[in-house]
Design an enzyme around this catalytic site. Sequence first.
Site, short mmCIF file in Angstrom:
data_model
loop_
_atom_site.label_atom_id
_atom_site.label_comp_id
_atom_site.label_asym_id
_atom_site.label_seq_id
_atom_site.Cartn_x
_atom_site.Cartn_y
_atom_site.Cartn_z
CG ASP A 1 -2.22 0.65 0.86
OD1 ASP A 1 -2.27 1.94 0.76
OD2 ASP A 1 -3.30 0.12 1.02
CB VAL B 1 0.20 -0.02 -7.88
CG1 VAL B 1 -0.01 -0.81 -6.58
CG2 VAL B 1 -0.92 1.09 -7.98
CE1 TYR C 1 -13.29 3.81 -8.74
CE2 TYR C 1 -15.54 3.26 -9.64
CZ TYR C 1 -14.39 3.18 -8.78
OH TYR C 1 -14.39 1.90 -8.06
CE LYS D 1 -11.69 0.68 -10.33
NZ LYS D 1 -11.02 -0.43 -9.48
CB THR E 1 -14.34 0.10 1.73
OG1 THR E 1 -14.58 0.98 0.65
CG2 THR E 1 -14.59 -1.29 0.94
N1 LIG Z 1 -15.83 0.18 -2.09
C1 LIG Z 1 -16.67 0.16 -3.25
O1 LIG Z 1 -17.59 0.44 -3.34
C2 LIG Z 1 -15.99 -0.44 -4.46
C3 LIG Z 1 -16.88 -0.76 -5.50
C4 LIG Z 1 -16.41 -1.28 -6.72
C5 LIG Z 1 -15.01 -1.29 -7.07
N2 LIG Z 1 -14.05 -1.00 -5.84
C6 LIG Z 1 -12.66 -0.88 -6.21
O2 LIG Z 1 -12.21 -1.71 -5.21
C7 LIG Z 1 -10.60 -1.44 -5.00
C8 LIG Z 1 -10.63 -1.01 -3.33
O3 LIG Z 1 -11.55 -0.24 -2.87
P1 LIG Z 1 -11.91 0.13 -1.58
O4 LIG Z 1 -13.30 0.69 -1.51
O5 LIG Z 1 -11.36 -0.96 -0.69
O6 LIG Z 1 -10.88 1.44 -1.26
P2 LIG Z 1 -10.10 2.00 -0.28
O7 LIG Z 1 -10.02 3.31 -0.36
O8 LIG Z 1 -11.09 1.70 1.22
O9 LIG Z 1 -8.84 1.10 -0.22
C9 LIG Z 1 -7.95 1.38 -1.52
C10 LIG Z 1 -6.67 1.17 -0.80
O10 LIG Z 1 -5.80 1.33 -1.94
C11 LIG Z 1 -4.69 2.14 -1.52
N3 LIG Z 1 -4.01 2.94 -2.79
C12 LIG Z 1 -4.76 3.88 -3.48
N4 LIG Z 1 -3.77 4.14 -4.22
C13 LIG Z 1 -2.77 3.68 -4.39
C14 LIG Z 1 -1.36 3.62 -4.92
N5 LIG Z 1 -1.16 4.15 -5.82
N6 LIG Z 1 -0.59 2.36 -4.64
C15 LIG Z 1 -0.99 1.59 -3.63
N7 LIG Z 1 -2.02 1.63 -2.92
C16 LIG Z 1 -2.86 2.56 -3.20
C17 LIG Z 1 -5.05 3.32 -0.38
O11 LIG Z 1 -4.30 3.56 0.30
C18 LIG Z 1 -6.13 2.24 0.32
O12 LIG Z 1 -5.71 1.41 1.43
C19 LIG Z 1 -10.59 -0.26 -5.64
O13 LIG Z 1 -10.01 -0.40 -7.05
C20 LIG Z 1 -11.98 0.36 -6.08
O14 LIG Z 1 -11.91 1.08 -7.32
C21 LIG Z 1 -14.61 -0.35 -4.61
#
Ligand SMILES: NC(=O)c1ccc[n+]([C@@H]2O[C@H](COP(=O)([O-])OP(=O)(O)OC[C@H]3O[C@@H](n4cnc5c(N)ncnc54)[C@H](O)[C@@H]3O)[C@@H](O)[C@H]2O)c1
Length: 254
Positions: A37, A63, A154, A158, A189
């Site tokens: 992270d 990343v 976004y 995606k 989240t």
């Molecule tokens: N929560 C939702 O409703 C939802 C829905 C569909 C898809 N997603 C996808 O799921 C994935 C996780 O989302 P989440 O809800 O757990 O988000 P979150 O913000 O709770 O967690 C995301 C994590 O990614 C880390 N991060 C961000 N940029 C980064 C980088 N450049 N390098 C390394 N780490 C990095 C953040 O520090 C964080 O810990 C994402 O790709 C998000 O788009 C989430």
Amino acid sequence: MKRHQDKRILVTGAAGGIGLATARFFAREGARLYLVDLPGSPLEASVPDLAQAGDVVLRHLSVTDEAAVKEAVDDMIGCYGGIDAVVNSAGVVVVEPALEGSIETFRRVLDINLTGTWIVSQAAARHMAVNGGGAIVNISSVYGFQGAPNRTAYCASKGAVVALTDSLAVEWGPLNIRVNSVVPTGTRTPMVQGLIDRGIYNVDAVSRRTPLRRLAEPEEVAAACGFLVGQEAGMVTGHHLRVDGGWLANGYLM
Ligand SMILES: NC(=O)c1ccc[n+]([C@@H]2O[C@H](COP(=O)([O-])OP(=O)(O)OC[C@H]3O[C@@H](n4cnc5c(N)ncnc54)[C@H](O)[C@@H]3O)[C@@H](O)[C@H]2O)c1
């Protein structure tokens, strides 16, 4: 014998949300974890319960940093002797009107959500390709299949993750590298909580539009990652597994 016993798994975005739930899921299943992270993210906070479960290595990087990702994957090979699976969960969302959005924001979202997924996948696959294969799971979104207002970057990122997943599945299939995505709806989240706190996420409206009438839990998304990494999914590649309570199936107002 646990289901993912000794499997060597890299999880990005592992400090929170879906990434952390996925790390916990695989830790319970006996996997050896390499968790990534951002610098400054609370990765260490998750260690006490994960460390009890087995091997865990933590790495702070973005990343989007190709050199750092390559170095981390090499380090993981040094620690564990190989890499069996990757879950690309690092991601960001930005909510802003398309007419007002800046090019910097658009590039940043694409850079993290799409290019970051590509960088990590390529670095891991270079090892998997010469070691019998592996599994890569990308976290896409229902917004990889639909548009939504104020989420241009976004949705674009995606949708591209879905296309990236298909393309890599086709190209790397002969190398026995399976590439799939999990397609979550709104999931409880920190990412979504941040939008709720800013008053720009309507939980009631999302729940009403969802046939199962609720948001997803991160553990439910993690379980889908577990399936796609596992042997039961040995013939599954280029698949997009919905964990959306019927969101995408629904073409009607509720
Ligand atoms: N929560 C939702 O409703 C939802 C829905 C569909 C898809 N997603 C996808 O799921 C994935 C996780 O989302 P989440 O809800 O757990 O988000 P979150 O913000 O709770 O967690 C995301 C994590 O990614 C880390 N991060 C961000 N940029 C980064 C980088 N450049 N390098 C390394 N780490 C990095 C953040 O520090 C964080 O810990 C994402 O790709 C998000 O788009 C989430």
